[in-house]
Motif scaffolding. Structure first.
Motif, PDB file in Angstrom:
ATOM      1  N   LEU A 211       6.082  -8.534 -14.074  1.00 26.54           N
ATOM      2  CA  LEU A 211       5.602  -8.741 -12.709  1.00 26.54           C
ATOM      3  C   LEU A 211       4.700  -7.607 -12.236  1.00 26.54           C
ATOM      4  O   LEU A 211       4.906  -6.443 -12.596  1.00 26.54           O
ATOM      5  N   ALA A 212       3.750  -7.949 -11.410  1.00 28.89           N
ATOM      6  CA  ALA A 212       2.961  -6.934 -10.713  1.00 28.89           C
ATOM      7  C   ALA A 212       3.869  -6.212  -9.710  1.00 28.89           C
ATOM      8  O   ALA A 212       4.882  -6.759  -9.275  1.00 28.89           O
ATOM      9  N   PRO A 213       3.547  -4.974  -9.348  1.00 27.87           N
ATOM     10  CA  PRO A 213       4.423  -4.209  -8.457  1.00 27.87           C
ATOM     11  C   PRO A 213       4.814  -4.932  -7.178  1.00 27.87           C
ATOM     12  O   PRO A 213       5.984  -4.901  -6.768  1.00 27.87           O
ATOM     13  N   ALA A 214       3.889  -5.605  -6.531  1.00 27.35           N
ATOM     14  CA  ALA A 214       4.210  -6.285  -5.280  1.00 27.35           C
ATOM     15  C   ALA A 214       5.198  -7.428  -5.507  1.00 27.35           C
ATOM     16  O   ALA A 214       6.135  -7.629  -4.716  1.00 27.35           O
ATOM     17  N   ALA A 215       5.006  -8.180  -6.587  1.00 28.15           N
ATOM     18  CA  ALA A 215       5.932  -9.271  -6.911  1.00 28.15           C
ATOM     19  C   ALA A 215       7.305  -8.730  -7.267  1.00 28.15           C
ATOM     20  O   ALA A 215       8.334  -9.331  -6.929  1.00 28.15           O
ATOM     21  N   ARG A 216       7.329  -7.592  -7.941  1.00 30.10           N
ATOM     22  CA  ARG A 216       8.610  -6.967  -8.290  1.00 30.10           C
ATOM     23  C   ARG A 216       9.357  -6.535  -7.037  1.00 30.10           C
ATOM     24  O   ARG A 216      10.588  -6.695  -6.937  1.00 30.10           O
ATOM     25  N   GLU A 217       8.641  -6.037  -6.055  1.00 29.91           N
ATOM     26  CA  GLU A 217       9.277  -5.640  -4.792  1.00 29.91           C
ATOM     27  C   GLU A 217       9.839  -6.858  -4.066  1.00 29.91           C
ATOM     28  O   GLU A 217      10.940  -6.796  -3.490  1.00 29.91           O
ATOM     29  N   ARG A 218       9.111  -7.970  -4.084  1.00 33.85           N
ATOM     30  CA  ARG A 218       9.610  -9.187  -3.430  1.00 33.85           C
ATOM     31  C   ARG A 218      10.891  -9.670  -4.117  1.00 33.85           C
ATOM     32  O   ARG A 218      11.838 -10.091  -3.444  1.00 33.85           O
ATOM     33  N   LEU A 219      10.898  -9.606  -5.444  1.00 35.25           N
ATOM     34  CA  LEU A 219      12.097 -10.014  -6.183  1.00 35.25           C
ATOM     35  C   LEU A 219      13.266  -9.099  -5.844  1.00 35.25           C
ATOM     36  O   LEU A 219      14.390  -9.569  -5.603  1.00 35.25           O
ATOM     37  N   ARG A 220      13.037  -7.808  -5.822  1.00 33.74           N
ATOM     38  CA  ARG A 220      14.111  -6.874  -5.506  1.00 33.74           C
ATOM     39  C   ARG A 220      14.699  -7.157  -4.124  1.00 33.74           C
ATOM     40  O   ARG A 220      15.923  -7.185  -3.950  1.00 33.74           O
ATOM     41  N   ASP A 221      13.842  -7.390  -3.151  1.00 30.53           N
ATOM     42  CA  ASP A 221      14.320  -7.660  -1.799  1.00 30.53           C
ATOM     43  C   ASP A 221      15.114  -8.963  -1.745  1.00 30.53           C
ATOM     44  O   ASP A 221      16.156  -9.048  -1.078  1.00 30.53           O
TER      45      ASP A 221
END
Length: 267
Positions: free
Chosen positions: A227-237
């Motif tokens: 995942l791109a960093p922004a998508a990874r952050e959305r997944l984490r949240d």
């Protein structure tokens, strides 16, 4: 995402950070279920980072114990953690470098789902076990029993619906009792038994759950790494919102594997 392979199993240390602590717990449950007797000749097929091999060495007092592993990285980790009499060899579960009828017990932990032809691997296990010997294995119940992965893929598909195609619960038919029982029967094994093996998966806090998913080993971490960093952050949240967190920040879940065992006829 199409065409990408997230079933990455090459680095033993990274696997240990992700799944090793749970692998050791379920290996202990599996060996307890087998009720092993001392002095046997054991083979651990697809030994990975050595969780099951080490448990057999510690609890079963084998006469001989060989772990066979295709990945050089995993074999190195297993060798570094091993205790006597464990030895290790590079090899494929579907073409074992072991003579016919040369072991008393052939076991395999958390491997069958990731083999292209699991029936071939079970047939190989039957080949190398002496008449009357035991062939046994266990796999995670990805469909229902791995709570932290159910939360993970639920979060992943909520932010990225195509991720559902990567969910182990959909991909691996052998993570249920009936297919395992059928596989053992088709290999000619008798006295076949399937049983649940359950362990707690307790995380000190959300970071204790999330950070190992960044290791890149296995389908879920492999997906995270893609995942791109922004998508990874959305997944984490999304994952943080889904998991049940206690007042002290800890997360207490459960994991289930299915164990299967059977004997080679002819003793």
């Amino acid at each position: 995402m199409a065409g990408q392979d997230f079933d990455v199993w090459t680095a033993g240390d990274a696997y240990e950070r992700y799944m090793g602590r749970w692998s050791r717990l379920v290996a202990d449950e599996f060996v307890t279920w087998l009720s092993c007797t001392p002095g046997g000749r054991w083979l651990d097929i697809g030994c990975g980072s050595g969780a099951l091999t080490s448990t057999v060495a510690r609890r079963c007092r084998p006469r001989t114990l060989l772990g066979v592993e295709r990945s050089a990285g995993f074999a190195a980790t297993a060798r570094a953690r091993a205790s006597a009499p464990a030895l290790f060899a590079r090899g494929d579960a579907q073409a074992l470098p072991v003579s016919d009828a040369s072991v008393d017990v052939a076991v395999s932990g958390l491997v069958l789902n990731f083999l292209p032809e699991p029936g071939v691997a079970v047939a190989e296990a039957v080949r190398v076990v002496a008449p009357g010997g035991l062939v046994a294995a266990y796999v995670w119940d990805y469909g229902e029993g791995m709570e932290f992965l159910r939360h993970f893929w639920g979060a992943a598909t909520s932010v990225d619906p195509p991720a559902a195609a990567l969910d182990e619960g959909h991909r691996f038919p052998l993570c249920r009792p009936d297919p395992l029982r059928r596989l053992w029967g088709e290999a000619g094994l008798v006295e076949v038994t399937v049983a649940p093996l359950e362990i707690p998966t307790r995380f000190a806090d959300f970071a204790d759950l999330w950070d190992p998913l960044l290791a890149g080993q296995g389908p879920a971490p492999g997906y995270v790494a893609s995942l791109a960093p922004a998508a990874r952050e959305r997944l984490r949240d999304a994952l943080r919102e889904r998991v049940p967190t206690r007042p002290d920040g800890s997360i207490a879940l459960r994991a289930r594997a299915w164990g299967v065992r059977g004997r080679k006829p002819g003793a």
